[in-house]
Design a protein around this motif. Sequence first.
Motif, PDB file in Angstrom:
ATOM      1  N   GLU A 116      14.137 -35.740   0.915  1.00 36.93           N
ATOM      2  CA  GLU A 116      14.238 -35.626   2.368  1.00 36.93           C
ATOM      3  C   GLU A 116      14.915 -34.343   2.847  1.00 36.93           C
ATOM      4  O   GLU A 116      14.620 -33.844   3.913  1.00 36.93           O
ATOM      5  CB  GLU A 116      14.979 -36.839   2.940  1.00 36.93           C
ATOM      6  CG  GLU A 116      14.228 -38.140   2.766  1.00 36.93           C
ATOM      7  CD  GLU A 116      12.902 -38.174   3.514  1.00 36.93           C
ATOM      8  OE1 GLU A 116      12.829 -37.671   4.650  1.00 36.93           O
ATOM      9  OE2 GLU A 116      11.938 -38.703   2.944  1.00 36.93           O
ATOM     10  N   GLY A 117      15.838 -33.804   2.066  1.00 35.86           N
ATOM     11  CA  GLY A 117      16.588 -32.625   2.503  1.00 35.86           C
ATOM     12  C   GLY A 117      15.871 -31.321   2.181  1.00 35.86           C
ATOM     13  O   GLY A 117      14.703 -31.298   1.821  1.00 35.86           O
ATOM     14  N   GLU A 118      16.614 -30.235   2.313  1.00 42.15           N
ATOM     15  CA  GLU A 118      16.080 -28.903   2.005  1.00 42.15           C
ATOM     16  C   GLU A 118      16.368 -28.553   0.559  1.00 42.15           C
ATOM     17  O   GLU A 118      17.420 -28.897   0.025  1.00 42.15           O
ATOM     18  CB  GLU A 118      16.736 -27.861   2.924  1.00 42.15           C
ATOM     19  CG  GLU A 118      16.379 -28.068   4.363  1.00 42.15           C
ATOM     20  CD  GLU A 118      15.900 -26.784   5.008  1.00 42.15           C
ATOM     21  OE1 GLU A 118      15.779 -25.759   4.317  1.00 42.15           O
ATOM     22  OE2 GLU A 118      15.657 -26.836   6.210  1.00 42.15           O
ATOM     23  N   SER A 119      15.436 -27.830  -0.049  1.00 42.66           N
ATOM     24  CA  SER A 119      15.669 -27.393  -1.420  1.00 42.66           C
ATOM     25  C   SER A 119      16.509 -26.122  -1.420  1.00 42.66           C
ATOM     26  O   SER A 119      16.446 -25.319  -0.491  1.00 42.66           O
ATOM     27  CB  SER A 119      14.342 -27.159  -2.146  1.00 42.66           C
ATOM     28  OG  SER A 119      13.585 -26.174  -1.496  1.00 42.66           O
TER      29      SER A 119
ATOM     30  N   VAL B  43      19.072 -28.300  -5.389  1.00 38.53           N
ATOM     31  CA  VAL B  43      17.787 -28.983  -5.418  1.00 38.53           C
ATOM     32  C   VAL B  43      16.736 -27.908  -5.674  1.00 38.53           C
ATOM     33  O   VAL B  43      16.605 -26.959  -4.909  1.00 38.53           O
ATOM     34  CB  VAL B  43      17.489 -29.707  -4.090  1.00 38.53           C
ATOM     35  CG1 VAL B  43      16.108 -30.340  -4.118  1.00 38.53           C
ATOM     36  CG2 VAL B  43      18.560 -30.738  -3.798  1.00 38.53           C
ATOM     37  N   ILE B  44      16.006 -28.066  -6.768  1.00 39.54           N
ATOM     38  CA  ILE B  44      15.009 -27.073  -7.162  1.00 39.54           C
ATOM     39  C   ILE B  44      13.629 -27.685  -6.935  1.00 39.54           C
ATOM     40  O   ILE B  44      13.261 -28.658  -7.593  1.00 39.54           O
ATOM     41  CB  ILE B  44      15.190 -26.676  -8.641  1.00 39.54           C
ATOM     42  CG1 ILE B  44      16.608 -26.162  -8.856  1.00 39.54           C
ATOM     43  CG2 ILE B  44      14.138 -25.651  -9.053  1.00 39.54           C
ATOM     44  CD1 ILE B  44      17.044 -26.134 -10.304  1.00 39.54           C
ATOM     45  N   ALA B  45      12.886 -27.112  -6.001  1.00 41.75           N
ATOM     46  CA  ALA B  45      11.529 -27.580  -5.708  1.00 41.75           C
ATOM     47  C   ALA B  45      10.553 -26.792  -6.576  1.00 41.75           C
ATOM     48  O   ALA B  45      10.580 -25.564  -6.592  1.00 41.75           O
ATOM     49  CB  ALA B  45      11.208 -27.380  -4.238  1.00 41.75           C
TER      50      ALA B  45
ATOM     51  N   VAL C 109      10.125 -22.882  -6.095  1.00 36.04           N
ATOM     52  CA  VAL C 109       9.310 -22.129  -7.042  1.00 36.04           C
ATOM     53  C   VAL C 109       7.871 -22.603  -6.897  1.00 36.04           C
ATOM     54  O   VAL C 109       7.605 -23.805  -6.975  1.00 36.04           O
ATOM     55  CB  VAL C 109       9.797 -22.350  -8.501  1.00 36.04           C
ATOM     56  CG1 VAL C 109       8.938 -21.567  -9.470  1.00 36.04           C
ATOM     57  CG2 VAL C 109      11.263 -21.990  -8.632  1.00 36.04           C
ATOM     58  N   ARG C 110       6.961 -21.655  -6.694  1.00 38.59           N
ATOM     59  CA  ARG C 110       5.557 -21.994  -6.506  1.00 38.59           C
ATOM     60  C   ARG C 110       4.726 -21.107  -7.413  1.00 38.59           C
ATOM     61  O   ARG C 110       4.981 -19.909  -7.535  1.00 38.59           O
ATOM     62  CB  ARG C 110       5.148 -21.756  -5.054  1.00 38.59           C
ATOM     63  CG  ARG C 110       3.714 -22.103  -4.763  1.00 38.59           C
ATOM     64  CD  ARG C 110       3.329 -21.820  -3.318  1.00 38.59           C
ATOM     65  NE  ARG C 110       4.300 -22.432  -2.412  1.00 38.59           N
ATOM     66  CZ  ARG C 110       4.695 -21.879  -1.265  1.00 38.59           C
ATOM     67  NH1 ARG C 110       4.221 -20.718  -0.887  1.00 38.59           N
ATOM     68  NH2 ARG C 110       5.558 -22.489  -0.496  1.00 38.59           N
ATOM     69  N   GLY C 111       3.726 -21.694  -8.054  1.00 37.40           N
ATOM     70  CA  GLY C 111       2.825 -20.919  -8.896  1.00 37.40           C
ATOM     71  C   GLY C 111       1.777 -21.817  -9.504  1.00 37.40           C
ATOM     72  O   GLY C 111       1.877 -23.041  -9.441  1.00 37.40           O
ATOM     73  N   THR C 112       0.779 -21.187 -10.100  1.00 37.74           N
ATOM     74  CA  THR C 112      -0.225 -21.987 -10.791  1.00 37.74           C
ATOM     75  C   THR C 112       0.450 -22.656 -11.985  1.00 37.74           C
ATOM     76  O   THR C 112       1.463 -22.160 -12.489  1.00 37.74           O
ATOM     77  CB  THR C 112      -1.382 -21.106 -11.293  1.00 37.74           C
ATOM     78  OG1 THR C 112      -0.881 -20.195 -12.269  1.00 37.74           O
ATOM     79  CG2 THR C 112      -2.062 -20.360 -10.148  1.00 37.74           C
TER      80      THR C 112
END
Length: 92
Positions: A63-66, A35-37, A70-73
């Motif tokens: 609902e679960g964990e990724s 699972v890729i967030a 990946v976080r960024g503008t």
Amino acid sequence: MKPALIAAGLETVLNSMLRLDPETRSRLAALEGCVIAIEPEGLGLTFYLLPSTCSIRVVDCYEGESTIHVRGTPLALAQQWTVFETARARAA
């Protein structure tokens, strides 16, 4: 715009691109079950990519964990995609 509508649009675009690139689609099997967030900063949204052997499902709620987060503008995320595509093209 509703997050579910954005997720549906992203899913359509990603799967359209995958249909054009059988090599990448075949490599999805290694990511099946992950699972890729993806969290574009400043938008207050998170999208979850659920790869399978032949497609990617995109949802705005999971609902679960990724497996990966990946976080960024939005600009930084787009630039990373461009860098990835350029490197892949050079390797081919």
